[in-house]
Enzyme design. Structure first.
Site, short mmCIF file in Angstrom:
data_model
loop_
_atom_site.label_atom_id
_atom_site.label_comp_id
_atom_site.label_asym_id
_atom_site.label_seq_id
_atom_site.Cartn_x
_atom_site.Cartn_y
_atom_site.Cartn_z
N ARG A 58 0.71 -1.27 0.03
CA ARG A 58 -0.09 0.21 0.24
C ARG A 58 0.92 1.31 -0.06
O ARG A 58 1.95 1.14 0.53
CB ARG A 58 -1.06 0.27 1.27
CG ARG A 58 -1.94 -1.18 1.26
CD ARG A 58 -2.93 -0.90 2.46
NE ARG A 58 -2.05 -1.13 3.56
CZ ARG A 58 -1.71 -0.22 4.37
NH1 ARG A 58 -1.84 1.00 4.36
NH2 ARG A 58 -1.06 -0.57 5.53
N LYS A 200 -8.78 -2.29 0.52
CA LYS A 200 -8.97 -1.28 1.49
C LYS A 200 -9.50 0.09 1.16
O LYS A 200 -10.16 0.50 2.35
CB LYS A 200 -7.32 -1.10 1.85
CG LYS A 200 -6.48 -2.28 2.37
CD LYS A 200 -7.21 -2.91 3.40
CE LYS A 200 -6.36 -4.00 4.06
NZ LYS A 200 -6.96 -4.88 5.06
N HIS A 219 -11.15 -4.78 11.72
CA HIS A 219 -9.83 -5.20 10.90
C HIS A 219 -9.51 -6.49 11.53
O HIS A 219 -8.72 -6.75 12.35
CB HIS A 219 -8.56 -4.36 10.74
CG HIS A 219 -7.59 -4.43 9.95
ND1 HIS A 219 -6.31 -4.42 10.08
CD2 HIS A 219 -7.54 -5.50 8.71
CE1 HIS A 219 -5.42 -4.86 8.95
NE2 HIS A 219 -6.32 -5.40 8.45
N SER A 237 -1.30 -6.70 9.30
CA SER A 237 -0.48 -7.63 8.35
C SER A 237 0.50 -8.10 8.71
O SER A 237 1.39 -7.38 9.40
CB SER A 237 -0.42 -6.73 6.83
OG SER A 237 0.33 -7.55 6.01
N LYS A 241 -3.49 -13.13 11.02
CA LYS A 241 -5.12 -13.09 11.07
C LYS A 241 -5.41 -14.46 10.26
O LYS A 241 -6.18 -15.07 10.46
CB LYS A 241 -5.60 -11.84 10.59
CG LYS A 241 -5.42 -10.59 11.42
CD LYS A 241 -6.34 -9.51 11.16
CE LYS A 241 -6.32 -9.31 9.74
NZ LYS A 241 -4.85 -8.98 9.07
N THR A 242 -4.95 -14.35 8.99
CA THR A 242 -5.25 -15.28 7.96
C THR A 242 -4.89 -16.62 8.31
O THR A 242 -5.66 -17.58 8.32
CB THR A 242 -4.71 -15.05 6.49
OG1 THR A 242 -5.19 -13.58 6.12
CG2 THR A 242 -5.07 -15.94 5.50
N ASP A 256 -10.11 -10.99 7.04
CA ASP A 256 -9.50 -9.90 7.07
C ASP A 256 -10.48 -8.74 7.58
O ASP A 256 -10.03 -7.58 8.29
CB ASP A 256 -9.06 -9.36 5.79
CG ASP A 256 -7.91 -8.18 5.87
OD1 ASP A 256 -7.17 -8.08 6.74
OD2 ASP A 256 -8.04 -7.36 4.89
N ARG A 322 1.42 -11.96 -2.28
CA ARG A 322 0.27 -12.10 -2.08
C ARG A 322 -0.44 -13.07 -2.75
O ARG A 322 -0.33 -13.32 -4.16
CB ARG A 322 -0.57 -10.89 -1.85
CG ARG A 322 0.02 -10.00 -0.76
CD ARG A 322 -0.72 -10.20 0.60
NE ARG A 322 -0.48 -9.22 1.54
CZ ARG A 322 -1.09 -9.06 2.36
NH1 ARG A 322 -2.06 -9.65 3.03
NH2 ARG A 322 -0.60 -8.30 3.59
#
Length: 540
Positions: A58, A200, A219, A237, A241-242, A256, A322
């Site tokens: 980003r 996002k 988030h 990130s 989380k994933t 997410d 990713r």
């Protein structure tokens, strides 16, 4: 395909172009277009492999919100939410429309942000790249075929990677720009091929729209246990989380972005966006399997040009490689992207200082304190210019995506926790045995074992000690976990150095929380650590 072309076309939005328009294409034709146009290559086992060029993460410093009557008193202005003049946005918009008029092909997707019908937003995304259109179609919620004909977009995203912004004309920082106009319900993305900007941007919209309706945007990832117990995993990130939500013994809601309403935890998306770098088939089998599926989009993953074999361990293109894939690629995902109200809230942090324990129990006040603090490590490659992890505070575990003041989200979370009687945990997936560069990453097997004990309720029966630095409760022993790892100080070769490092981290917490103190009650103010020494720079 005419049944996928809505009545409300681009002309209704003031967009005129001679481009060949491709409306609401499904996966296979979008992949065909991407390959034919040399936007990407098919790997041996089926995924589309693409490169995003210079932008592999980003561009947080190039994101702006137009300051107008809609945003003036509702947006939390500062280093995260930077203002753009309305007239500068209008010039940018005019130039985007002119650029659209020069394209030979455009790909348009009509999608939902949000799985709960009462709380979703209709979004139209216009792309010059077929793989971008595939990406956003994969990540957002896809309408049924019979919903497309009457689809009337509320918000529109125009994403043109080849567009080059002019700072003087457009009021931005450089050639890259992400400009959000809440009043005109329009988002313009130019000068970057990193597809995550689209995803996002929709998250930011929902974070602005939902709180006034009492919906907590988060988030986080979320999953459901065999007894119907929903768990929420907050984290930035790289914190897990994933990975941690893709549990073969639990049903995945999403990885997410979610909302917490009076009745459900619901996914904002219809897909997942996982980090691929050094992905392991042993540690993360469900996610690894998606790298061998047609319909997955792999960004900046290295591939042998002859055999088309992937090398997930090669970070030469990006540490932030990713994969985007439909949520149904995870075998035990929720069919409707929703679950019941949560019983556990987990806050994930990758502590680059190696100070925090692998798990701690939080009171509701401590949970709000750590939610507003949002401490973690900014992982290499997540943002341009970050080449190695460094300590950071990102309020609400997602400051770049939160347009409103953090207290809005913090108070909503505290209210939801109290109403549902939720158990709260802080989990460190970062470093143990020393700070980054000295210690090692927390073993994922230990993290999973501790999480399992928290989520099945057995951890509440453990003996706990009070952490001398942060005041939260830390288990002394957990079956199946080496007790030595539960006391971070004992894992350091030099315990005096641990004490000095812990004191530095405490002071960083205190200094960071000062801006929120007047917006929270006394219980939250007293639930954080107490200053130990003059604050030091936030680097690991």
């Amino acid at each position: 395909m005419t049944d996928r072309i809505p009545k409300h076309g681009l002309d209704a939005q003031g967009i005129t172009t001679a481009a060949e328009l491709h409306w609401n294409l499904t996966t296979a034709p979008l992949v065909e277009h991407a390959v034919r146009r040399a936007e990407g290559l098919l790997a041996k086992d089926g995924p589309l492999v693409v490169r995003t060029g210079a932008h592999t993460g980003r561009s947080a410093q190039d994101r702006f919100i137009v300051r107008d009557s809609t945003s003036e008193r509702t947006v939390w202005w500062g280093k995260t939410n930077k203002p753009m003049d309305g007239e500068a946005f209008d010039r940018l918009h005019q130039d985007f429309l002119a650029a659209l008029g020069t394209k030979d092909k455009l790909f348009v997707a009509d999608l939902f942000g949000g799985s709960e019908p009462e709380h979703r937003v209709r979004v139209r995304v216009i792309n010059e790249l077929a793989w971008h259109n595939l990406f956003i179609r994969t990540l957002l919620v896809r309408p049924e075929a019979d919903e497309l004909a009457d689809f009337d977009p509320e918000y529109t995203i125009i994403d043109l990677p080849t567009f080059q912004a002019d700072p003087e004309r457009h009021g931005c920082r450089g050639a890259t720009v992400i400009a959000v106009n809440l009043e005109k319900k329009l988002i313009l993305i130019g000068g970057t091929a990193y597809a995550g900007e689209m995803k996002k941007s929709v998250f930011g919209l929902l974070n602005f729209l939902l709180p006034p309706h009492g919906i907590m945007p988060m988030h986080c990832s979320a999953n459901i246990g065999p007894d119907g117990d929903t768990a929420i995993f907050f984290g930035l990130s790289g914190t897990g989380k994933t990975t941690l939500s893709a549990d073969p013994n639990r049903t995945l809601i999403g990885d997410d972005e979610h909302g917490w309403s009076d009745t459900h935890v619901f996914n904002f998306e219809g897909g997942c966006y996982a980090k691929m770098i050094r992905l392991s088939a042993d540690a993360e089998p469900e996610i690894f399997a998606t790298t061998k599926r047609f319909g997955t989009v792999l960004e900046n993953v290295v591939m042998d040009p002859v055999t088309r074999e992937l090398d997930l361990d090669d970070g030469s293109l990006a540490e932030n490689s990713r994969g985007a894939y439909p949520i149904e690629f995870i075998p035990n995902s929720s069919a409707d992207n929703m679950g019941p109200l949560p019983k556990n809230v987990v806050m994930l942090t990758a502590d680059a200082f190696g100070v925090l324990p692998p798990i701690a129990r939080l009171t509701p006040d401590q949970a709000m304190y750590h939610f507003l603090s949002g401490y973690t490590a900014k992982v290499a490659g997540t943002e341009i210019g970050v080449t190695e992890p460094e300590a950071t505070f990102s309020t609400c575990f997602g400051a770049p995506f939160m347009p409103r003041h953090p207290s809005v989200y913090g108070n909503l979370l505290k209210k939801r926790i109290a109403e549902a009687g939720v158990d709260c945990w802080l989990v460190n997936t970062g470093w143990t045995g020393g700070k980054y560069g000295v210690g090692q990453r927390m073993p994922i097997q230990a993290t999973r074992a501790l999480l399992n004990a928290a989520l099945d309720g057995s951890l509440k029966n453990a003996n706990f000690r009070k952490d001398p630095n942060f005041g939260f409760d830390v288990p002394v022993a957990v079956p199946g976990v080496d007790s030595g790892i539960l006391d971070p100080r004992g894992t350091w070769a030099d315990m005096d150095e641990y004490d000095r490092t812990a004191a530095r981290l405490v002071d960083l917490f205190v200094a960071n929380f000062a801006e929120f103190a007047e917006h929270v009650d006394e219980g939250v103010r007293q639930s954080g650590p107490k200053a130990r020494q003059p604050a030091a720079p936030a680097t690991a």
